[in-house]
Design an enzyme around this catalytic site. Structure first.
Site, PDB file in Angstrom:
ATOM      1  N   ASP A  81       0.842  -1.194   0.000  1.00 25.75           N
ATOM      2  CA  ASP A  81       0.000   0.000   0.000  1.00 25.75           C
ATOM      3  C   ASP A  81       0.876   1.242   0.000  1.00 25.75           C
ATOM      4  O   ASP A  81       2.073   1.178   0.297  1.00 25.75           O
ATOM      5  CB  ASP A  81      -0.907  -0.015   1.236  1.00 25.75           C
ATOM      6  CG  ASP A  81      -2.078   0.962   1.127  1.00 25.75           C
ATOM      7  OD1 ASP A  81      -2.244   1.583   0.062  1.00 25.75           O
ATOM      8  OD2 ASP A  81      -2.821   1.088   2.112  1.00 25.75           O
ATOM      9  N   GLY A  82       0.274   2.362  -0.323  1.00 26.49           N
ATOM     10  CA  GLY A  82       0.983   3.633  -0.325  1.00 26.49           C
ATOM     11  C   GLY A  82       0.886   4.337   1.010  1.00 26.49           C
ATOM     12  O   GLY A  82       0.475   3.759   2.017  1.00 26.49           O
ATOM     13  N   GLY A  96      -5.653   9.464   3.343  1.00 23.34           N
ATOM     14  CA  GLY A  96      -6.072  10.562   2.478  1.00 23.34           C
ATOM     15  C   GLY A  96      -7.259  10.174   1.609  1.00 23.34           C
ATOM     16  O   GLY A  96      -8.087  11.014   1.256  1.00 23.34           O
ATOM     17  N   GLU A 103      -7.501  -0.384   5.826  1.00 23.79           N
ATOM     18  CA  GLU A 103      -6.063  -0.502   5.576  1.00 23.79           C
ATOM     19  C   GLU A 103      -5.342  -0.986   6.829  1.00 23.79           C
ATOM     20  O   GLU A 103      -4.458  -1.840   6.758  1.00 23.79           O
ATOM     21  CB  GLU A 103      -5.499   0.848   5.123  1.00 23.79           C
ATOM     22  CG  GLU A 103      -5.941   1.267   3.733  1.00 23.79           C
ATOM     23  CD  GLU A 103      -5.537   2.684   3.372  1.00 23.79           C
ATOM     24  OE1 GLU A 103      -5.608   3.018   2.180  1.00 23.79           O
ATOM     25  OE2 GLU A 103      -5.172   3.458   4.278  1.00 23.79           O
TER      26      GLU A 103
END
Length: 218
Positions: A81-82, A96, A103
């Site tokens: 994931d970012g 965001g 997550e």
């Protein structure tokens, strides 16, 4: 090289961490979307994926990647994931896109967490990016007052509802010197579902897309 080019490069680099067989966790956001597109080129390597959001699940399905429920999948081999911000200590701000709770669940259920981001996300101190907090709607004002008492400036994310049916308060004005302590303190406010600090369970590996290639922070 543009910021989007760096995101694509780091997404491709993350394929190295996709194991043969097993189920992986996949995150949400622009960099995660590039990873999903890259994963489609080797989709036969995995048995399926657990998505951290409805949007991610839809993108995976469009590529013909089987989406599994976490309750059925059990422990995941890796979560990719970012992040909205990251430090060299691999503490993160995420959320965001508003998917922070799912997550955080998928990250917790994974043996390894590989965070992929472009170099602009690397900071010395977390907090320049507003910290998202998912809140039960009826507790919104109460939680906001508690956050103000902690020195934050909460702003309701207008017109947004999480996949869990809750609201997001984006907290400005924080300089987060001890992310683990703040993560725990915020989560103890009644009405908070979770917050976007990933410090107690941060990334195991941070991959950064730079103009000079992909940088790995182990």
């Amino acid at each position: 090289m543009t910021q989007d080019d760096m995101k694509k490069a780091v997404a491709l680099a993350a394929l190295e961490f996709v194991p043969k067989g097993g189920v992986i966790g996949v995150g949400t956001g622009s960099t995660a979307n590039h990873f999903i597109d890259a994963l489609a080129t080797i989709k036969g390597r995995v048995d399926g994926a657990v998505a951290s959001s409805v949007a991610t699940a839809e993108r995976l399905k469009k590529h013909g990647i089987q989406v599994l429920d976490l309750n059925e999948a059990g422990t995941l081999t890796v979560y990719i994931d970012g992040a909205d911000e990251a430090t060299v200590h691999k503490a993160l701000i995420k959320g965001g896109g508003g998917a922070l709770t799912r997550e955080k669940i998928v990250a917790a259920a994974s043996r390894s967490f590989v965070c992929i981001a472009d170099e602009s996300k690397l900071v010395d101190v977390l907090g320049r990016f507003p910290l998202p907090i998912e809140v039960i709607p009826m507790a919104r004002s109460f939680v906001a007052r508690e956050i103000v008492a902690l020195g934050g400036e909460p702003v309701l994310r207008q017109g947004f509802q999480t996949d869990n049916g809750n609201v997001i308060l984006d907290v400005h004005g924080l300089k987060i010197l001890d992310p683990v302590a703040l993560e725990e303190r915020l989560n103890h406010i009644t009405g908070v579902v979770t917050n976007g600090l990933f410090a107690r369970r941060g990334a195991d590996i941070l991959l950064l897309g730079t103009k000079n290639g992909v940088r790995r922070i182990p």
